[in-house]
Design an enzyme around this catalytic site. Structure first.
Site, mmCIF file in Angstrom:
data_model
loop_
_atom_site.group_PDB
_atom_site.id
_atom_site.type_symbol
_atom_site.label_atom_id
_atom_site.label_comp_id
_atom_site.label_asym_id
_atom_site.label_seq_id
_atom_site.Cartn_x
_atom_site.Cartn_y
_atom_site.Cartn_z
ATOM 1 N N LYS A 20 3.203 -2.319 -2.945
ATOM 2 C CA LYS A 20 3.481 -2.530 -1.515
ATOM 3 C C LYS A 20 2.194 -2.440 -0.702
ATOM 4 C CE LYS A 20 5.029 0.928 1.315
ATOM 5 N NZ LYS A 20 4.220 0.993 2.533
ATOM 6 N N CYS A 115 5.468 8.025 14.557
ATOM 7 C CA CYS A 115 5.739 7.904 13.138
ATOM 8 C C CYS A 115 6.274 9.219 12.607
ATOM 9 C CB CYS A 115 4.447 7.529 12.430
ATOM 10 S SG CYS A 115 4.601 7.540 10.670
ATOM 11 N N ARG A 120 -0.443 9.380 13.833
ATOM 12 C CA ARG A 120 -1.198 8.367 13.089
ATOM 13 C C ARG A 120 -1.961 7.454 14.039
ATOM 14 N NH1 ARG A 120 2.490 5.940 8.291
ATOM 15 N NH2 ARG A 120 0.531 5.096 7.578
ATOM 16 N N ASP A 306 1.284 9.917 -0.779
ATOM 17 C CA ASP A 306 2.554 9.204 -0.962
ATOM 18 C C ASP A 306 3.361 9.730 -2.156
ATOM 19 O OD1 ASP A 306 2.056 7.712 1.255
ATOM 20 O OD2 ASP A 306 1.493 5.878 0.197
ATOM 21 N N ARG A 398 12.365 0.178 2.368
ATOM 22 C CA ARG A 398 11.089 -0.336 2.882
ATOM 23 C C ARG A 398 10.057 -0.422 1.763
ATOM 24 N NH1 ARG A 398 8.569 3.203 6.848
ATOM 25 N NH2 ARG A 398 6.952 1.787 6.163
#
Ligand code: UD1
Length: 423
Positions: A20, A115, A120, A306, A398
């Site tokens: 992604k 966010c 951010r 992540d 997403r």
């Protein structure tokens, strides 16, 4: 919403999709190319669909081909405006800023909003473009960047939490079409940045040093059409590996970019998870004797932020005290409170989470707050006793393609039911 019946060890083979985070800046960069670009291995995700919509709204022709690749032709693009309506859906929309400015000398891109994973800002993107000679101002919620000719410059992209990944991509493409040489110091070293450079070089750019903290770019007059296959998704591979570990399963993960996963493999090793690797396969073997650990999410080559939430889910199930620190997004802990609802014992201390592992998580209704938090909740639910209900899995969609199907093929019991309104 997902219904998850916990307690089934995962077993079998699963395939990782394209990345992604490599796909999004590359798709955005096609706006700077006046020829046909064909991209292979682009994952079918909501974020990719949003980026496709954004490219089309700006005037690019986007075609999905039968073999799953995407053909984009931005030859006839005349606009350089990215609207609030699309940018607010996905922060990575800011990746169109550099390409539009580089090609058209002007860009008007909505400022991304708040966010869920913390503050951010995009000041480093703007500072970098300004260093190349762009005039930047804010106008009614939009960034307006102007500079009919950009010039190479020396600049440093280090922020308070390290380098910026999408910021490095934005400056790289703007510099690729600037006059003269640019040297970026404190560039992000992520594999996705390296893939971005490979893509641009194949399109005629002259970029060296991507993957190190100093990237040099010699500007060229134009970029040409190209065919490129994006790298596999290291975060999806890591998530599947942690899913195997948390269920004490035995899973072979194919198309796993294991050379990009060194920090993840080190963390698995520290926790006592047995695995075997080849350049594109990761085999996680079952073990029930896992150890607590101290992990830190850092910029690449450190452990990816992540993967922080997924590791937190895993460590919640391992008796003893663990600690996870996130230096990249120090406030990215909204999943902790939901894991606590499933019986985890987690306390947040500044940019760290202190986890006292429990022998058994218990099923609960929980709510996903962002993309990786959703993945962590699914993993926790796979390990929990009973049926969990995970709401707002549109966050998951997403960034993961067919996630529940992949897990179900490995023996998980996940059912998708109507999520209701997105509130
Ligand atoms: C990218 C990834 C995201 C990942 C993140 C960190 C994409 C599409 N998304 O996001 O999945 O979690 O990298 O690895 O690739 N910062 C500033 N000023 C800026 C830009 C960033 O202070 O102008 C800060 C951020 O708030 C954060 C840190 O720098 O604390 C890293 O952010 P950054 O690398 O820019 O994240 P993204 O590129 O948005």
């Amino acid at each position: 919403m997902f219904w998850v019946e916990g307690g089934h060890p995962l077993q079998g083979t699963v395939h990782v999709d394209g990345s992604k985070n490599a796909s999004l800046p590359i798709l955005a960069a096609t706006l700077a190319i006046a020829g046909e670009v064909t991209l292979e291995q682009i994952p079918q995700l909501q974020d990719v669909a949003t980026m496709r919509q954004l490219l089309q709204s700006i005037g690019a022709a986007v075609e999905l081909l039968d073999d799953g690749s995407i053909r984009i032709n931005a030859h006839d693009v005349r606009s350089s405006v990215a609207s609030y309506e699309l940018v607010r859906q996905m922060r990575a929309s800011v990746c169109v800023l550099g390409p539009l400015l580089a090609r058209f000398g002007t860009a008007r891109v909505s400022l991304p909003g708040g966010c869920n994973i913390g503050h951010r800002p995009i000041d480093l993107h703007l500072r970098g473009l300004a260093a190349l000679g762009a005039d930047i101002r804010l106008e009614a919620g939009y960034i307006v960047a102007e500079g009919s000719q950009l010039y190479g410059a020396e600049l440093d992209l280090c922020g308070p939490h390290g380098p910026t990944v999408t910021g490095t991509c934005n400056i790289m493409i703007a510099a690729a079409l600037a006059k003269g040489r640019t040297r970026i110091r404190s560039a992000a070293k992520e594999p996705e940045v390296q893939d971005f450079a490979r893509f641009l070089n194949a399109a005629g750019a002259q970029i060296s040093g991507a993957g190190t903290s100093i990237v040099e770019i010699d500007g060229v007059d134009h970029l040409r059409g190209v065919r490129h296959a994006v790298i596999p998704d290291r975060i999806e591979a890591a998530t599947l590996a942690i899913a195997a570990a948390i269920t004490h399963g035995d899973v072979t993960i194919k198309n796993a970019p294991t050379t990009h996963l060194t920090s993840v493999l080190n963390a698995l090793d520290l926790i006592g998870i047995p695995f075997e690797v080849t350049p594109d396969t990761l085999h996680i073997r079952a073990s029930s004797r896992l150890r607590p650990a101290r992990l830190t999410a850092d910029p690449y080559p450190g452990l990816p932020t992540d993967c922080q939430a997924q590791f937190m889910a895993l460590l919640s199930t391992i008796p003893g005290e663990s600690r996870i620190t996130d230096t990249v997004f120090p406030e990215r802990f909204r999943h902790a409170a939901e894991l606590v609802r499933m019986g985890a014992d987690i306390r947040i201390q500044g940019n760290s989470a202190v986890i006292h592992g429990v022998t058994q998580l218990s099923a609960a209704p929980v709510m996903a707050s962002d993309l990786r938090a959703s993945a962590a909740l699914v993993l926790a639910a796979l390990a929990a006793e009973g049926h969990s209900e995970i709401r707002r899995v549109y966050h998951l969609d997403r960034g993961y393609h067919a996630f529940e199907q992949k897990l179900n093929q490995l023996g998980a019991r996940i059912q998708r039911v109507n999520d209701g309104p997105k509130i």
